[in-house]
Design a protein around this motif. Structure first.
Motif, short mmCIF file in Angstrom:
data_model
loop_
_atom_site.label_atom_id
_atom_site.label_comp_id
_atom_site.label_asym_id
_atom_site.label_seq_id
_atom_site.Cartn_x
_atom_site.Cartn_y
_atom_site.Cartn_z
N ASN A 88 13.94 -39.84 1.38
CA ASN A 88 14.28 -38.58 1.13
C ASN A 88 15.53 -38.09 2.04
OD1 ASN A 88 12.09 -37.95 -0.67
ND2 ASN A 88 10.77 -37.61 1.17
N ILE A 89 16.39 -39.06 2.16
CA ILE A 89 17.62 -38.91 2.85
C ILE A 89 18.29 -37.43 2.37
CG2 ILE A 89 19.23 -40.36 1.50
CD1 ILE A 89 19.35 -40.07 5.42
N GLU A 90 18.31 -37.28 1.15
CA GLU A 90 18.97 -35.87 0.77
C GLU A 90 18.42 -34.75 1.41
OE1 GLU A 90 18.29 -38.98 -2.69
OE2 GLU A 90 17.09 -38.18 -0.93
N ALA A 91 16.99 -34.88 1.84
CA ALA A 91 16.52 -33.47 2.60
C ALA A 91 17.20 -33.42 3.91
CB ALA A 91 15.00 -33.75 2.63
N LEU A 92 17.57 -34.55 4.68
CA LEU A 92 18.18 -34.52 5.87
C LEU A 92 19.64 -33.94 5.61
CD1 LEU A 92 18.46 -35.04 8.97
CD2 LEU A 92 19.11 -37.53 8.29
N VAL A 93 20.39 -34.65 4.77
CA VAL A 93 21.70 -34.16 4.28
C VAL A 93 21.81 -32.66 4.12
CG1 VAL A 93 23.47 -34.20 2.46
CG2 VAL A 93 22.44 -36.34 3.26
N GLY A 94 20.74 -32.20 3.38
CA GLY A 94 20.83 -30.53 3.35
C GLY A 94 20.51 -29.79 4.65
N MET A 95 19.77 -30.45 5.39
CA MET A 95 19.70 -29.62 6.76
C MET A 95 21.07 -29.79 7.59
SD MET A 95 15.83 -31.42 7.37
CE MET A 95 15.55 -30.61 8.87
N LEU A 96 21.58 -30.90 7.45
CA LEU A 96 22.77 -31.19 8.26
C LEU A 96 24.07 -30.06 7.59
CD1 LEU A 96 22.74 -34.82 9.00
CD2 LEU A 96 22.06 -32.93 10.62
N ALA A 97 23.89 -29.98 6.30
CA ALA A 97 24.93 -29.30 5.72
C ALA A 97 24.78 -27.80 5.85
CB ALA A 97 24.77 -29.48 4.02
N ALA A 98 23.69 -27.23 6.40
CA ALA A 98 23.24 -26.01 6.71
C ALA A 98 24.02 -25.68 8.01
CB ALA A 98 22.03 -25.83 6.44
N LEU A 99 24.12 -26.74 8.95
CA LEU A 99 24.77 -26.29 10.32
C LEU A 99 26.00 -25.67 10.44
CD1 LEU A 99 23.53 -29.64 12.15
CD2 LEU A 99 22.21 -27.38 12.05
N ARG A 100 26.33 -25.16 11.34
CA ARG A 100 27.76 -24.41 11.53
C ARG A 100 28.15 -24.47 13.04
NH1 ARG A 100 27.12 -24.66 6.88
NH2 ARG A 100 27.60 -23.20 5.44
N THR A 101 29.53 -24.55 12.91
CA THR A 101 30.10 -24.75 14.43
C THR A 101 29.96 -23.35 15.07
OG1 THR A 101 32.24 -23.88 13.51
CG2 THR A 101 31.76 -26.40 13.36
N PRO A 102 30.32 -23.14 16.38
CA PRO A 102 30.35 -21.76 17.13
C PRO A 102 31.11 -20.63 16.21
CG PRO A 102 30.32 -23.45 18.58
CD PRO A 102 30.57 -24.20 17.16
N ASP A 103 32.20 -21.24 15.48
CA ASP A 103 33.00 -20.30 14.92
C ASP A 103 32.63 -20.05 13.56
OD1 ASP A 103 33.91 -22.47 14.25
OD2 ASP A 103 35.94 -22.31 14.76
N GLY A 104 31.52 -20.38 13.03
CA GLY A 104 30.84 -20.32 11.80
C GLY A 104 31.31 -21.48 10.56
N GLN A 105 32.07 -22.28 10.92
CA GLN A 105 32.76 -23.33 10.02
C GLN A 105 31.34 -24.26 9.59
OE1 GLN A 105 35.81 -22.88 8.34
NE2 GLN A 105 35.41 -20.97 9.75
N PRO A 106 31.59 -24.88 8.54
CA PRO A 106 30.52 -26.00 8.14
C PRO A 106 31.13 -27.23 8.84
CG PRO A 106 32.00 -25.49 5.99
CD PRO A 106 32.17 -24.35 7.25
N LEU A 107 30.41 -28.37 9.11
CA LEU A 107 30.67 -29.59 9.45
C LEU A 107 31.04 -30.61 8.44
CD1 LEU A 107 27.63 -30.28 12.08
CD2 LEU A 107 29.82 -29.33 12.39
N GLU A 108 31.93 -31.41 8.75
CA GLU A 108 32.24 -32.54 7.75
C GLU A 108 31.19 -33.39 7.71
OE1 GLU A 108 35.64 -35.65 6.71
OE2 GLU A 108 35.90 -34.41 8.35
N LEU A 109 30.50 -33.90 6.73
CA LEU A 109 29.54 -34.62 6.69
C LEU A 109 29.49 -35.55 5.86
CD1 LEU A 109 26.29 -34.98 7.41
CD2 LEU A 109 25.76 -33.27 5.63
N THR A 110 29.63 -36.88 6.34
CA THR A 110 29.95 -38.05 5.54
C THR A 110 28.80 -39.33 5.58
OG1 THR A 110 31.18 -39.31 7.34
CG2 THR A 110 32.30 -37.68 5.64
N LEU A 111 28.87 -40.31 4.94
CA LEU A 111 27.75 -41.47 4.98
C LEU A 111 28.35 -42.74 4.63
CD1 LEU A 111 24.19 -41.15 3.56
CD2 LEU A 111 25.77 -42.91 2.67
N THR A 112 27.93 -43.78 5.28
CA THR A 112 28.41 -44.98 5.04
C THR A 112 27.36 -45.83 4.61
OG1 THR A 112 30.16 -45.06 6.91
CG2 THR A 112 29.32 -47.18 6.03
N THR A 113 27.43 -46.55 3.53
CA THR A 113 26.71 -47.25 2.94
C THR A 113 27.17 -48.68 2.38
OG1 THR A 113 25.12 -47.09 0.75
CG2 THR A 113 27.09 -46.00 0.73
#
Length: 371
Positions: A109-134
């Motif tokens: 269920n790695i997609e669930a973790l991706v969704g949780m991380l994608a919801a995070l924001r920096t202190p100024d409200g910007q989304p994080l760049e979220l990548t994966l190596t496979t």
């Protein structure tokens, strides 16, 4: 301003030393900096130490055989613990998160973790760049779901185009054609540009440099050539097998002229080169012959919550003890800031300068901490 006196760590597989000291949190919007003034910008999170390949430079089968004991699931950080820790890192300046392994797509269920991380924001409200190596073996079936969950991009490790050599390098019977299908699926899903990483070993797969360049030229994918590095202690690294990036560029440039692209020093890993005719770009990662420690902004989190400050580290810091021991977010942030503030790691520079024996101290395995 929160301060914390760090807990004493326990040693465990991979080794870790005691956490000691105190630190003040940086002001909101400012990144924590280390002893060399390098900001904390990138976090690599290894979600599993398991992999379905046995690449000879990473998980050689004679070490990682059927008797090898991997981390039990209960020891791994849960998705909730990972997301909480990542949010604290974002508070301290992290702007990019990369999920690694082992093979991260083996984590259920790695997609669930991706969704949780994608919801995070920096202190100024910007989304994080979220990548994966496979390694790409599960990418064809997972790409669309990963994109839907919020993944930004994907990097695929692929060391040869020739099927027999690919099988030899990965020590698996998984067909390279399926890895290529996974790369296409990722691009179609919008996880682009896809980066393809090739570890080059002189005398083993350096004859694949030009075939790989020809295959990916003009596709929009970015092929990157990585010098064979002395990560871990089990891959039998030998300097004689290192093919300098300068030679890689010379081989490709002789057939397709290249022009250098500007890259910032801080945070730079790959040197970028464009095909002069506009057919795309390639990159070279030259940790052995051209160290880039001065701009390293990366921290690494192991599957069970140990913080490592360098790919070549032999010691880590047990954040799980804090996470599961009742520390609040301010205390966890102060602990991480304190660890980072004392960081002076520059292993590759020391190797280049030959001021120490590169094999003098056991190093953490890449399959455990991610490349």
């Amino acid at each position: 301003m929160s301060k914390v006196i760090f807990l004493t760590d326990q040693r465990a597989p991979g080794t870790a030393d005691g956490i000691a000291g105190a630190a003040s949190l940086p002001a909101p919007g400012q990144a924590a900096t280390d002893a060399r003034g390098r900001p904390l910008r990138d976090l690599r999170i290894s979600v599993t130490d398991r992999c379905n390949f046995r690449c000879t430079y990473c998980m050689p089968r004679d070490t990682f055989d059927s008797n090898h004991v991997f981390l039990p699931h209960a020891q791994l950080l849960s998705f909730e613990e990972i997301a909480r820790t990542a949010a604290v890192f974002a508070r301290l300046g992290v702007r990019k998160i990369r999920l690694t392994g082992g093979e991260p797509l083996l984590r259920k269920n790695i997609e669930a973790l991706v969704g949780m991380l994608a919801a995070l924001r920096t202190p100024d409200g910007q989304p994080l760049e979220l990548t994966l190596t496979t390694n790409g073996s599960l990418l064809a079936r997972k790409a669309a779901a990963l994109k839907a969950a919020g993944l930004t991009r994907v990097t695929v490790s692929m060391d040869a185009l020739d099927p027999a050599l690919f099988a030899r390098m990965s020590d698996t019977d998984f067909p390279v054609a399926e890895v290529l299908r996974g790369i296409d699926a990722a691009a179609q899903a919008g996880l682009a540009p896809v980066k393809v990483n090739m570890v080059v070993r002189r005398g083993m797969n350096d004859d694949q440099i030009l075939p790989m360049a020809r295959h990916f030229r003009g596709t929009g994918h970015i092929l990157r050539f990585i010098e064979y590095m002395d990560v871990g202690s089990t891959n039998g690294w030998n300097m004689a097998e290192v093919l300098p990036s300068a030679e890689v560029l010379a081989r490709i440039g002789a057939e397709h002229p290249l022009t250098p692209l500007e890259t910032e020093t801080m945070g730079r890993v790959a040197e970028r080169w464009a095909y002069a005719d506009g057919a795309g770009e390639i990159g070279v990662i030259s940790s052995v012959t051209h160290a880039f420690c001065e701009g390293c902004t990366r921290a690494r989190l192991s599957p069970e919550g140990r913080l490592f400050l360098c790919l070549f580290a032999s010691r880590g810091y047990d954040l799980r003890a804090l996470i599961r021991g009742g520390a609040d977010d301010e205390g966890l942030a102060a602990a991480i800031a304190g660890i980072w503030s004392g960081r002076a790691d520059n292993y590759s520079e020391r190797r280049v300068l030959a001021t120490r024996d590169a094999q003098a101290e056991p190093k953490i395995e890449m399959s455990y901490i991610g490349g």
